[in-house]
Design a protein around this motif. Structure first.
Motif, PDB file in Angstrom:
ATOM      1  N   MET A  11       2.332   9.530   6.954  1.00 25.68           N
ATOM      2  CA  MET A  11       1.328   8.469   6.872  1.00 25.68           C
ATOM      3  C   MET A  11       1.439   7.510   8.047  1.00 25.68           C
ATOM      4  SD  MET A  11       0.921   7.218   2.938  1.00 25.68           S
ATOM      5  CE  MET A  11       2.623   7.319   2.432  1.00 25.68           C
ATOM      6  N   SER A  12       0.297   7.123   8.560  1.00 23.58           N
ATOM      7  CA  SER A  12       0.258   6.069   9.574  1.00 23.58           C
ATOM      8  C   SER A  12       0.492   4.730   8.878  1.00 23.58           C
ATOM      9  CB  SER A  12      -1.103   6.045  10.263  1.00 23.58           C
ATOM     10  OG  SER A  12      -2.105   5.652   9.336  1.00 23.58           O
ATOM     11  N   GLN A  13       0.762   3.704   9.661  1.00 27.72           N
ATOM     12  CA  GLN A  13       0.903   2.370   9.071  1.00 27.72           C
ATOM     13  C   GLN A  13      -0.384   1.963   8.364  1.00 27.72           C
ATOM     14  OE1 GLN A  13       2.113  -0.208  12.269  1.00 27.72           O
ATOM     15  NE2 GLN A  13       4.283   0.185  11.908  1.00 27.72           N
ATOM     16  N   GLU A  14      -1.503   2.290   8.960  1.00 27.49           N
ATOM     17  CA  GLU A  14      -2.785   1.909   8.376  1.00 27.49           C
ATOM     18  C   GLU A  14      -3.030   2.619   7.047  1.00 27.49           C
ATOM     19  OE1 GLU A  14      -7.449   1.348   9.639  1.00 27.49           O
ATOM     20  OE2 GLU A  14      -6.042   2.207  11.076  1.00 27.49           O
ATOM     21  N   ALA A  15      -2.775   3.917   7.001  1.00 28.84           N
ATOM     22  CA  ALA A  15      -2.964   4.669   5.762  1.00 28.84           C
ATOM     23  C   ALA A  15      -2.006   4.178   4.682  1.00 28.84           C
ATOM     24  CB  ALA A  15      -2.754   6.160   6.012  1.00 28.84           C
ATOM     25  N   ARG A  59       5.864  -2.762  -4.721  1.00 26.16           N
ATOM     26  CA  ARG A  59       4.597  -2.127  -4.342  1.00 26.16           C
ATOM     27  C   ARG A  59       4.821  -1.066  -3.267  1.00 26.16           C
ATOM     28  NH1 ARG A  59       0.544  -6.908  -3.013  1.00 26.16           N
ATOM     29  NH2 ARG A  59      -0.801  -5.184  -2.411  1.00 26.16           N
ATOM     30  N   ILE A  60       5.697  -1.367  -2.306  1.00 21.19           N
ATOM     31  CA  ILE A  60       6.013  -0.412  -1.248  1.00 21.19           C
ATOM     32  C   ILE A  60       6.713   0.809  -1.828  1.00 21.19           C
ATOM     33  CG2 ILE A  60       7.548  -0.072   0.744  1.00 21.19           C
ATOM     34  CD1 ILE A  60       6.707  -2.971   1.599  1.00 21.19           C
ATOM     35  N   ALA A  61       7.705   0.583  -2.684  1.00 19.38           N
ATOM     36  CA  ALA A  61       8.426   1.698  -3.308  1.00 19.38           C
ATOM     37  C   ALA A  61       7.479   2.568  -4.129  1.00 19.38           C
ATOM     38  CB  ALA A  61       9.566   1.169  -4.179  1.00 19.38           C
ATOM     39  N   ASP A  62       6.594   1.939  -4.875  1.00 18.54           N
ATOM     40  CA  ASP A  62       5.623   2.697  -5.674  1.00 18.54           C
ATOM     41  C   ASP A  62       4.718   3.537  -4.779  1.00 18.54           C
ATOM     42  OD1 ASP A  62       6.683   1.588  -7.993  1.00 18.54           O
ATOM     43  OD2 ASP A  62       5.048   0.142  -8.243  1.00 18.54           O
ATOM     44  N   ALA A  63       4.257   2.966  -3.679  1.00 15.53           N
ATOM     45  CA  ALA A  63       3.381   3.696  -2.758  1.00 15.53           C
ATOM     46  C   ALA A  63       4.121   4.876  -2.115  1.00 15.53           C
ATOM     47  CB  ALA A  63       2.829   2.760  -1.691  1.00 15.53           C
ATOM     48  N   LEU A  64       5.421   4.705  -1.879  1.00 15.90           N
ATOM     49  CA  LEU A  64       6.226   5.786  -1.312  1.00 15.90           C
ATOM     50  C   LEU A  64       6.692   6.774  -2.373  1.00 15.90           C
ATOM     51  CD1 LEU A  64       8.444   3.696   1.129  1.00 15.90           C
ATOM     52  CD2 LEU A  64       6.678   5.344   1.788  1.00 15.90           C
ATOM     53  N   LYS A 123      11.116   5.344   7.957  1.00 14.05           N
ATOM     54  CA  LYS A 123      11.599   6.713   7.723  1.00 14.05           C
ATOM     55  C   LYS A 123      10.835   7.387   6.576  1.00 14.05           C
ATOM     56  CE  LYS A 123      15.316   7.335   5.293  1.00 14.05           C
ATOM     57  NZ  LYS A 123      16.698   7.356   4.812  1.00 14.05           N
ATOM     58  N   TYR A 124      10.729   6.717   5.440  1.00 13.65           N
ATOM     59  CA  TYR A 124      10.050   7.313   4.284  1.00 13.65           C
ATOM     60  C   TYR A 124       8.546   7.452   4.528  1.00 13.65           C
ATOM     61  CZ  TYR A 124      14.255   7.053   1.408  1.00 13.65           C
ATOM     62  OH  TYR A 124      15.518   7.233   0.907  1.00 13.65           O
ATOM     63  N   ALA A 176       4.993  -5.633  10.829  1.00  7.14           N
ATOM     64  CA  ALA A 176       5.959  -6.726  10.940  1.00  7.14           C
ATOM     65  C   ALA A 176       7.241  -6.415  10.169  1.00  7.14           C
ATOM     66  CB  ALA A 176       5.334  -8.028  10.448  1.00  7.14           C
ATOM     67  N   ILE A 177       7.118  -5.754   9.024  1.00  7.67           N
ATOM     68  CA  ILE A 177       8.307  -5.364   8.254  1.00  7.67           C
ATOM     69  C   ILE A 177       9.109  -4.332   9.043  1.00  7.67           C
ATOM     70  CG2 ILE A 177       9.138  -4.224   6.163  1.00  7.67           C
ATOM     71  CD1 ILE A 177       6.579  -5.336   4.761  1.00  7.67           C
ATOM     72  N   GLU A 178       8.433  -3.335   9.572  1.00 13.47           N
ATOM     73  CA  GLU A 178       9.107  -2.271  10.314  1.00 13.47           C
ATOM     74  C   GLU A 178       9.707  -2.764  11.632  1.00 13.47           C
ATOM     75  OE1 GLU A 178       6.598   1.155  10.720  1.00 13.47           O
ATOM     76  OE2 GLU A 178       6.630   1.575   8.565  1.00 13.47           O
ATOM     77  N   CYS A 179       9.191  -3.863  12.157  1.00 14.72           N
ATOM     78  CA  CYS A 179       9.715  -4.440  13.405  1.00 14.72           C
ATOM     79  C   CYS A 179      10.673  -5.594  13.139  1.00 14.72           C
ATOM     80  CB  CYS A 179       8.558  -4.909  14.288  1.00 14.72           C
ATOM     81  SG  CYS A 179       7.565  -3.556  14.923  1.00 14.72           S
TER      82      CYS A 179
END
Length: 69
Positions: free
Chosen positions: A20-24, A53-58, A13-14, A38-41
């Motif tokens: 952003m694509s998964q790759e970006a 790291r994910i929270a920081d990127a978002l 969602k975020y 894999a996380i999203e699935c």
């Protein structure tokens, strides 16, 4: 509450809200695209370091990734 599903859904969602694509997104947080997929699935549990790291990127607080709608 299935925390893996809640986290995966919130990540998607975020990420999509930022256009952003998964790759970006994977590039932005220094991870591999297949890892993000894999996380999203719901196929991966992740470490606290990677959650941050994910929270920081978002550019959000990490706790938001665990909030069930």
């Amino acid at each position: 509450m299935d925390i893996v599903k809640v986290f995966g859904n919130n990540l998607r969602k975020y990420r999509m809200a930022q256009g952003m694509s998964q790759e970006a997104f994977a590039d932005k947080c220094g991870m591999h695209r297949t890892y993000i997929s894999a996380i999203e699935c719901y196929r991966r549990s992740i470490s606290l370091e990677n959650i941050q790291r994910i929270a920081d990127a978002l550019e959000i607080e990490a706790y938001k990734l665990f909030q069930e709608e």
